[in-house]
Design a protein around this motif. Structure first.
Motif, PDB file in Angstrom:
ATOM      1  N   GLY A  48       0.814  -1.210   0.000  1.00  0.00           N
ATOM      2  CA  GLY A  48       0.000   0.000   0.000  1.00  0.00           C
ATOM      3  C   GLY A  48       0.845   1.256   0.000  1.00  0.00           C
ATOM      4  N   MET A  49       1.962   1.235   0.738  1.00  0.00           N
ATOM      5  CA  MET A  49       2.855   2.390   0.767  1.00  0.00           C
ATOM      6  C   MET A  49       3.516   2.600  -0.595  1.00  0.00           C
ATOM      7  N   GLU A  50       3.846   1.499  -1.262  1.00  0.00           N
ATOM      8  CA  GLU A  50       4.423   1.620  -2.601  1.00  0.00           C
ATOM      9  C   GLU A  50       3.395   2.209  -3.569  1.00  0.00           C
ATOM     10  N   TYR A  51       2.137   1.811  -3.408  1.00  0.00           N
ATOM     11  CA  TYR A  51       1.070   2.390  -4.217  1.00  0.00           C
ATOM     12  C   TYR A  51       0.994   3.908  -4.003  1.00  0.00           C
ATOM     13  N   LEU A 142      -2.989  13.519   6.083  1.00  0.00           N
ATOM     14  CA  LEU A 142      -4.326  12.939   6.241  1.00  0.00           C
ATOM     15  C   LEU A 142      -4.828  12.373   4.915  1.00  0.00           C
ATOM     16  N   LEU A 143      -4.514  13.046   3.810  1.00  0.00           N
ATOM     17  CA  LEU A 143      -4.912  12.541   2.501  1.00  0.00           C
ATOM     18  C   LEU A 143      -4.166  11.252   2.158  1.00  0.00           C
ATOM     19  N   LEU A 144      -2.913  11.147   2.603  1.00  0.00           N
ATOM     20  CA  LEU A 144      -2.164   9.914   2.383  1.00  0.00           C
ATOM     21  C   LEU A 144      -2.791   8.746   3.142  1.00  0.00           C
ATOM     22  N   VAL A 145      -3.220   9.012   4.385  1.00  0.00           N
ATOM     23  CA  VAL A 145      -3.898   7.973   5.161  1.00  0.00           C
ATOM     24  C   VAL A 145      -5.193   7.566   4.455  1.00  0.00           C
ATOM     25  N   ARG A 146      -5.917   8.551   3.939  1.00  0.00           N
ATOM     26  CA  ARG A 146      -7.154   8.275   3.187  1.00  0.00           C
ATOM     27  C   ARG A 146      -6.874   7.370   1.992  1.00  0.00           C
ATOM     28  N   ASP A 147      -5.845   7.721   1.205  1.00  0.00           N
ATOM     29  CA  ASP A 147      -5.555   6.958  -0.008  1.00  0.00           C
ATOM     30  C   ASP A 147      -5.030   5.564   0.318  1.00  0.00           C
ATOM     31  N   LEU A 148      -4.267   5.451   1.417  1.00  0.00           N
ATOM     32  CA  LEU A 148      -3.802   4.140   1.843  1.00  0.00           C
ATOM     33  C   LEU A 148      -4.975   3.265   2.255  1.00  0.00           C
ATOM     34  N   ASP A 149      -5.918   3.832   2.986  1.00  0.00           N
ATOM     35  CA  ASP A 149      -7.096   3.080   3.417  1.00  0.00           C
ATOM     36  C   ASP A 149      -7.910   2.625   2.205  1.00  0.00           C
ATOM     37  N   ARG A 150      -8.053   3.498   1.210  1.00  0.00           N
ATOM     38  CA  ARG A 150      -8.779   3.134  -0.009  1.00  0.00           C
ATOM     39  C   ARG A 150      -8.102   1.955  -0.708  1.00  0.00           C
ATOM     40  N   TYR A 151      -6.779   2.000  -0.793  1.00  0.00           N
ATOM     41  CA  TYR A 151      -6.053   0.910  -1.438  1.00  0.00           C
ATOM     42  C   TYR A 151      -6.268  -0.403  -0.690  1.00  0.00           C
ATOM     43  N   LEU A 152      -6.165  -0.362   0.643  1.00  0.00           N
ATOM     44  CA  LEU A 152      -6.258  -1.584   1.440  1.00  0.00           C
ATOM     45  C   LEU A 152      -7.639  -2.214   1.357  1.00  0.00           C
ATOM     46  N   ARG A 153      -8.667  -1.418   1.153  1.00  0.00           N
ATOM     47  CA  ARG A 153     -10.009  -1.982   1.042  1.00  0.00           C
ATOM     48  C   ARG A 153     -10.425  -2.217  -0.416  1.00  0.00           C
ATOM     49  N   ASP A 155     -10.409  -0.096  -3.000  1.00  0.00           N
ATOM     50  CA  ASP A 155     -11.222   0.974  -3.586  1.00  0.00           C
ATOM     51  C   ASP A 155     -10.355   2.003  -4.294  1.00  0.00           C
ATOM     52  N   SER A 156      -9.122   1.628  -4.674  1.00  0.00           N
ATOM     53  CA  SER A 156      -8.238   2.607  -5.317  1.00  0.00           C
ATOM     54  C   SER A 156      -8.615   2.840  -6.768  1.00  0.00           C
ATOM     55  N   GLY A 157      -9.187   1.796  -7.423  1.00  0.00           N
ATOM     56  CA  GLY A 157      -9.657   1.959  -8.804  1.00  0.00           C
ATOM     57  C   GLY A 157      -8.544   2.364  -9.749  1.00  0.00           C
ATOM     58  N   ASP A 158      -8.937   2.986 -10.851  1.00  0.00           N
ATOM     59  CA  ASP A 158      -7.972   3.470 -11.835  1.00  0.00           C
ATOM     60  C   ASP A 158      -7.800   4.973 -11.674  1.00  0.00           C
ATOM     61  N   ARG A 159      -7.405   5.360 -10.482  1.00  0.00           N
ATOM     62  CA  ARG A 159      -7.263   6.794 -10.205  1.00  0.00           C
ATOM     63  C   ARG A 159      -6.057   7.353 -10.966  1.00  0.00           C
ATOM     64  N   PRO A 160      -6.196   8.541 -11.568  1.00  0.00           N
ATOM     65  CA  PRO A 160      -5.058   9.151 -12.266  1.00  0.00           C
ATOM     66  C   PRO A 160      -4.000   9.597 -11.258  1.00  0.00           C
ATOM     67  N   SER A 161      -2.800   9.864 -11.745  1.00  0.00           N
ATOM     68  CA  SER A 161      -1.735  10.363 -10.885  1.00  0.00           C
ATOM     69  C   SER A 161      -2.179  11.658 -10.220  1.00  0.00           C
ATOM     70  N   THR A 362     -10.489  12.699   5.232  1.00  0.00           N
ATOM     71  CA  THR A 362     -10.274  11.284   4.938  1.00  0.00           C
ATOM     72  C   THR A 362     -11.535  10.551   4.484  1.00  0.00           C
ATOM     73  N   GLY A 363     -12.717  11.107   4.822  1.00  0.00           N
ATOM     74  CA  GLY A 363     -13.930  10.337   4.631  1.00  0.00           C
ATOM     75  C   GLY A 363     -13.938   9.162   5.601  1.00  0.00           C
ATOM     76  N   PRO A 364     -14.876   8.219   5.477  1.00  0.00           N
ATOM     77  CA  PRO A 364     -14.899   7.066   6.377  1.00  0.00           C
ATOM     78  C   PRO A 364     -13.675   6.173   6.145  1.00  0.00           C
ATOM     79  N   LEU A 365     -13.043   5.764   7.237  1.00  0.00           N
ATOM     80  CA  LEU A 365     -11.882   4.882   7.164  1.00  0.00           C
ATOM     81  C   LEU A 365     -12.255   3.481   7.642  1.00  0.00           C
ATOM     82  N   THR A 366     -11.670   2.469   7.034  1.00  0.00           N
ATOM     83  CA  THR A 366     -11.934   1.082   7.402  1.00  0.00           C
ATOM     84  C   THR A 366     -10.797   0.472   8.206  1.00  0.00           C
TER      85      THR A 366
END
Length: 434
Positions: A48-51, A142-153, A155-161, A362-366
């Motif tokens: 997830g961190m590499e993502y 905080l945005l990094l934590v959000r994006d990491l949480d999305r990846y782990l669940r 929900d990262s999808g095909d998000r652009p850079s 962050t929105g809801p975190l899992t």
């Protein structure tokens, strides 16, 4: 092999933060600790961190200096230091903050590193980012934590850079045409009176960045929210007022003082800075307070500070030389070196940053349910820094200070005074209903 090209020149504030980190024993390095609440393996976390690293260009960055300082965005994930701690639970936040803050980032190689705290079952319990404040602010973390949480669940999808700061915050703010450039008026006598003495003067190599946090139960936060609506005063202003009132407990308290308030420059630069950008978007408001003003009761002081903030925002005074678009790196280096020298006073007053409700970022975190953010205070610029936020309805208050400029005993006395005043204020006013 072609030499990498720089992304852009560092802005004045970014350059200052780099110099402070290098010259003041890791000063202004920014730490975020966040707690895992679901089963999470180390390998899964690192993927997830590499993502994250591949998603956000600023995580690729490093600094090169040659007459000017430049950002290069060519750092591979394999170059990022990763520490796995298997013998440090339950987490001792105070000791770990101090330990990690003393490990200075090699900014010519990378701008962040992270530590993973693993329990006896091999699951991740805590993660700590240590980042350069020149590259990222607390909002970015905080945005990094959000994006990491999305990846782990998943929900990262095909998000652009993700986007990156095309200009520095100083350049963005300085280009806003409706902001005035009025210099604040302050007498020399007031300036002399507002310099708080340190408890023990040492140079930066002997300073230690320290942090302690406290949690305010939800029922107190709910009452404060209703109280602020009833009294037509922002909760942020209440927190600021209590920061001044609690400072009366410090041995070096000065009744003529100032309050430093970091603010998100995205609110000033409407539509110029992307909401999800990872970068340094912070500017500072400085509020001067007379001895008559600091002796006011809490509610009156909160209203006064709120009024002063509105006036400062309207006047548009945020950066002073040498923090200007066309800055001199030599002058920035001189300023940072001055911070590192032994002096018997703090140049500035209390610093308070209210992040607000974490879920707004962050929105809801899992996978994560709690976190704290603080900068390393070894620059010795102010006696106490406070970062406040709300997580799932509870108030989180993170206090930063620098030993031995402020002793741990004095910091604890300040924290006790702050939290006691906060609770008593919420209980003695009301109860209010929505």
């Amino acid at each position: 092999m072609n030499k990498a090209k720089p992304f852009r020149k560092l802005g004045a504030q970014e350059a200052l933060f780099v110099e402070l980190t290098e010259k003041s024993n890791g000063a202004v390095q920014l730490a975020v600790f966040f707690r895992a609440c679901r089963s999470l393996g180390v390998e899964e976390l690192i993927k997830g961190m590499e993502y994250l690293h591949n998603l956000h260009p600023m995580l690729h960055s490093r600094v090169e200096k040659n007459h000017h300082a430049y950002w290069f965005c060519d750092v591979e994930f394999e170059a990022i230091p990763i520490e796995i701690k298997r013998d440090a639970l339950p987490l001792n936040y105070q000791e770990e903050f101090k330990r990690l803050g003393a490990k200075i980032l090699e900014l010519e190689k990378y701008v962040y590193r992270f530590t993973v705290y693993v329990n006896g079952h091999g699951d991740v319990e805590w993660v700590a980012f240590m980042v350069s404040h020149a590259a990222m602010d607390g909002r970015s973390l905080l945005l990094l934590v959000r994006d990491l949480d999305r990846y782990l669940r998943g929900d990262s999808g095909d998000r652009p850079s993700a986007s990156i700061m095309q200009k520095s915050v100083v350049d963005y703010v300085s280009s806003i045409k409706h902001l005035k450039t009025i210099q604040p008026v302050a007498s020399n006598d007031n300036n002399a009176c507002s310099k708080w003495p340190v408890e023990q003067a040492v140079n930066a190599s002997l300073r230690k960045g320290c942090s302690i946090y406290r949690v305010l139960p939800k029922r107190f936060c709910d009452q404060l929210y209703l109280l602020s609506k009833h009294e037509n005063v922002q909760i942020t202003s209440i927190y600021n007022a209590i920061a001044i009132i609690a400072s009366r407990s410090l041995p070096g308290f000065r009744p003529v003082t100032e309050l430093l308030l970091p603010i998100n420059a995205q609110f000033l630069c409407k539509h110029q800075i992307d909401r999800d950008v990872i970068g340094e978007c912070t500017t500072i408001l400085t509020i001067s307070l007379s001895s008559d003003e600091t002796s006011l009761d809490l509610l009156s002081l909160a209203h006064l500070i709120q009024k002063k903030v509105y006036l400062q925002l309207r006047n548009g005074h945020f950066f002073e030389p040498p923090l200007v678009p066309d800055y001199s790196l030599v002058e920035i280096e001189r300023l940072a070196k001055e911070s590192s020298t032994e002096k018997d006073y703090f140049p500035s007053g209390i610093c308070v940053s209210n992040v607000g409700d974490i879920s707004e970022y962050t929105g809801p975190l899992t996978f994560f349910d709690f976190g704290v953010v603080m900068t390393v205070q070894t620059h010795g610029e102010h006696p106490i820094m406070l970062v406040t936020c709300t997580i799932d309805g509870e108030g989180v208050f993170v206090f930063g200070y620098c030993e031995p400029l402020v002793s741990k005993e004095s910091a604890l006395r300040y924290i006790e005074k702050y939290m006691k005043t906060l609770r008593e204020f919420s209980e003695s006013n009301g109860p209010y209903t929505s």
